[in-house]
Design an enzyme around this catalytic site. Structure first.
Site, PDB file in Angstrom:
ATOM      1  CB  SER A 351      -1.033  -0.033   1.121  1.00  0.00           C
ATOM      2  OG  SER A 351      -0.506   0.110   2.390  1.00  0.00           O
ATOM      3  CG  ASP A 362       6.957   4.979 -12.021  1.00  0.00           C
ATOM      4  OD1 ASP A 362       7.749   4.020 -12.095  1.00  0.00           O
ATOM      5  OD2 ASP A 362       5.719   4.839 -12.009  1.00  0.00           O
ATOM      6  CE  LYS A 376      -4.619  -2.366   1.213  1.00  0.00           C
ATOM      7  NZ  LYS A 376      -4.897  -1.013   0.714  1.00  0.00           N
TER       8      LYS A 376
END
Length: 503
Positions: A351, A362, A376
Site C-alpha cells: 500500500s 518512476d 496492494k
C-alpha cells in the site's frame, strides 16, 4: 477519514451504547457507506442476505432464506419471521430488515440471545465484507480503538512498558513527549500509577491507566539505579508513535520506515536532516528501507514521496465516487538536495510503501532494490461506526506516475536480490555495470496488460519473485550502488524511461 487515503467527513456521533439491543444505526451507517463509496455499485439483495446468513456463525440452528419477494427467518427449522425484500439499491431498507431479523432471531435462539450486540455486528458485517474485495473489512470496537491509536495517536504520555519477574520497566520513551520532558528515561522502573502498585496490575490495565483524555494528569512513581523512588506528575497529550528510525553506514543515511501513520512524514524529515548533520559534507546518499512496511495513511505516503521529489506527478487515484478521482503533484523542493537514493522493498511492502517506492522510481529520483512488492494498489475509506467499530471500504485504485496500477502487480525492483543462488552484492550488479539488463520496455509491456491478462501478470511477478534471503544483501547492494555514481545513474535511467499510459 480514509486510510491509505485522505481525511474525509467526521464520523457520525456515537449512539448511546445499549448493552443488549441491536442498533439499527450501526447497519444503517455501514450499508449507507457501502452504497455511497464502494469501488463498484453494490447489490444489497446479495449483501443483505449474506449478512443475515452470518447469524449462522453464532448459532448454526439459525438460517435465512429468500423465497420470491420474501425473506424468511428460521430457528431450529421453525419459521419465526418473514419480511418483504427491499430493492437491490435500498441500503436503508436492508439495514432495517437486518436489525429486525437479528432481534427476532434472538427471541428464539438462546445462543443469539446471550451473544453481545458487538458479536452480532461482527458476524453480520464480516459476512457482508466477503462479498466485497479482500481489503474491505469490518473491525470491532476493541481492535478499532487500538488501530486508531497507532495511526492517528492517542491521549497519553509517550512510553512503552516491559514486564518481567514482577518488575515493570519503562522502554521507548518518545522524544519530546510528556514523559521525556518530565525526565523519564529508558530503563526506569515503574512502581505505581496514580498510587496503585504496578505489581497488582495487568499490562492492559497499566496501558489503560497511562492513556486518557488529553490535558488530564497521571501520577507515576518511578525508581532509577536503586535510588529512592520519586513521583512524576505528567499531563497527557496527543501521542503519535514514531515509525521512523535512522542509522549511518559508510557515510550513507539509512532511513527505516515501519508503517505510515499521522506523523511519519514529519518524523522522516527530522531523520533525514539528522543524518545530514551526523555525517556532514561526506554524506553520499540515502537508503529508504520500506521492507516489511504494510502501509497506512495515503496522505502520509504522498507527503513522504514529496519530501524527495522536486516536481511531477506522485500518484493518481480513480474510483466510482467523484471525490475518489485525484491527482497528487510534488511541491518544488527536495530535502535531500538531489543526493542519490535507493529504496528497499520486499514482498511484505504494501500500500503506502508501494506508493512511495513507485513514485520515487518512476520519477527517476531513486533506484528500487529488493523483490517484487505485495501489490496492494487500492485506497480504503475508513468510517467510524456508532458502536466505535470501523468499516474499511475500497473506493479507488492507484496509478503510478508511469501509468500502471499497483493492484496485484506491485513495484518491480530495478535490481532484484531475491532470485535463488544470488547472495553476492557485487555479482548481482555485474549485468547492470556491464549494460546487460532486461529492457524496461518489456516490463512496461507486461504492466500495460497485467490488469486483465493473467499471463502478463505471471511474467511480471515471476521476473523478481519474493523469497526469504539474507536481509543484509539488500543493503549491501544499495551501498554498492551509491558508491558507483555511473552505475547508479544507469539504474535510474532504466527504471524511469518507460510509461504505460498517461493519466
Amino acid at each position: 477519514m480514509l486510510i491509505f487515503g485522505h481525511r474525509g467527513e467526521p464520523p457520525p456521533p456515537a449512539a448511546a451504547a445499549d448493552a443488549f439491543f441491536i442498533s439499527e444505526q450501526v447497519f444503517s451507517v455501514a450499508y449507507g457507506k457501502i452504497a455511497e463509496v464502494y469501488l463498484q455499485l453494490p447489490d444489497f439483495t446479495k449483501l443483505g442476505l449474506d449478512g443475515l446468513k452470518g447469524l449462522t456463525t453464532i448459532d448454526p440452528a439459525t438460517r435465512v432464506e429468500r423465497s420470491g419477494n420474501a425473506v424468511r427467518l428460521y430457528v431450529s427449522d421453525n419459521q419465526v419471521g418473514e419480511y418483504a425484500v427491499p430493492s437491490a439499491s435500498d441500503a436503508a431498507g436492508w439495514a432495517a430488515l437486518t436489525t429486525k431479523a437479528a432481534e427476532r432471531a434472538r427471541l428464539y435462539s438462546p445462543t443469539l440471545y446471550q451473544a453481545s450486540p458487538e458479536r452480532v455486528y461482527q458476524a453480520v458485517l464480516d459476512s457482508v465484507m466477503v462479498d466485497l474485495d479482500g481489503y474491505s473489512r469490518y473491525t470491532g470496537t476493541q481492535r478499532a480503538t487500538s488501530e486508531r491509536a497507532q495511526r492517528e495517536g492517542y491521549g497519553g504520555i509517550g512510553l512503552s512498558l516491559e514486564t518481567s519477574a514482577n518488575r515493570t520497566v519503562i522502554r521507548n520513551v518518545l522524544a519530546r513527549s510528556p514523559a521525556d520532558r518530565s525526565g523519564i528515561r529508558d530503563g526506569d522502573q515503574l512502581l505505581a500509577i496514580d498510587g496503585e502498585l504496578t505489581a497488582k496490575l495487568t499490562e492492559t490495565e497499566m496501558r489503560d491507566r497511562l492513556r486518557g483524555p488529553t490535558g488530564t494528569m497521571v501520577l507515576l512513581t518511578i525508581a532509577r539505579d536503586g535510588n529512592a523512588p520519586r513521583r512524576a506528575p505528567i499531563r497527557r497529550e496527543r501521542v503519535v508513535p514514531n515509525t521512523v528510525s535512522m542509522s549511518v553506514t559508510d557515510q550513507v543515511g539509512i532511513l527505516k520506515v515501519d508503517r505510515f501513520n499521522a506523523a511519519t512524514a514529519a518524523n522522516l524529515r527530522e531523520a533525514t536532516m539528522a543524518a545530514r548533520q551526523s555525517i556532514g559534507k561526506g554524506l553520499r546518499g540515502y537508503v529508504l528501507d520500506l521492507r516489511g512496511n504494510p502501509g497506512g495513511l495515503l496522505d502520509q505516503a504522498v507527503a513522504v514521496a514529496d519530501l524527495f521529489i522536486a516536481r511531477g506527478k506522485i500518484i493518481t487515484t480513480e474510483g466510482r465516487h467523484p471525490d475518489s478521482r485525484q491527482r497528487f503533484e510534488a511541491a518544488p523542493d527536495d530535502i535531500a538536495d538531489g543526493l542519490p537514493m535507493v529504496v528497499l522493498v520486499d514482498g511484505r511492502s504494501a500500500s503506502s510503501a508501494e506508493v512511495v517506492a513507485a513514485a520515487l522510481q518512476d520519477s527517476g529520483r531513486a533506484v528500487v532494490v529488493g523483490a517484487s512488492s505485495y501489490g496492494k494498489g487500492s485506497v480504503q475509506t475508513v468510517t467510524r461506526l456508532p458502536n466505535d467499530g470501523e468499516l474499511f471500504l475500497t473506493w479507488s485504485r492507484i496509478y503510478t506516475p508511469a501509468g500502471y496500477t499497483l493492484h496485484r502487480q506491485g513495484v518491480q525492483p530495478t535490481v532484484c536480490t531475491s532470485r535463488g543462488g544470488q547472495d553476492d552484492a557485487s555479482a548481482l550488479l555485474t549485468d547492470l555495470r556491464d549494460g546487460r539488463v532486461r529492457p524496461m520496455a518489456q516490463f512496461a509491456g507486461w504492466r500495460a496488460k497485467a490488469a486483465d491478462d493473467e499471463d502478463a501478470l505471471a511474467h511480471l511477478r515471476e521476473a523478481c519473485p519474493w523469497k526469504e534471503h539474507e536481509p543484509e544483501l539488500d543493503l549491501k547492494v544499495a551501498l554498492r550502488l551509491l558508491s558507483e555514481p555511473t552505475m547508479y545513474q544507469r539504474a535510474v535511467a532504466l527504471a524511469s524511461s518507460n510509461t504505460v499510459a498517461e493519466r
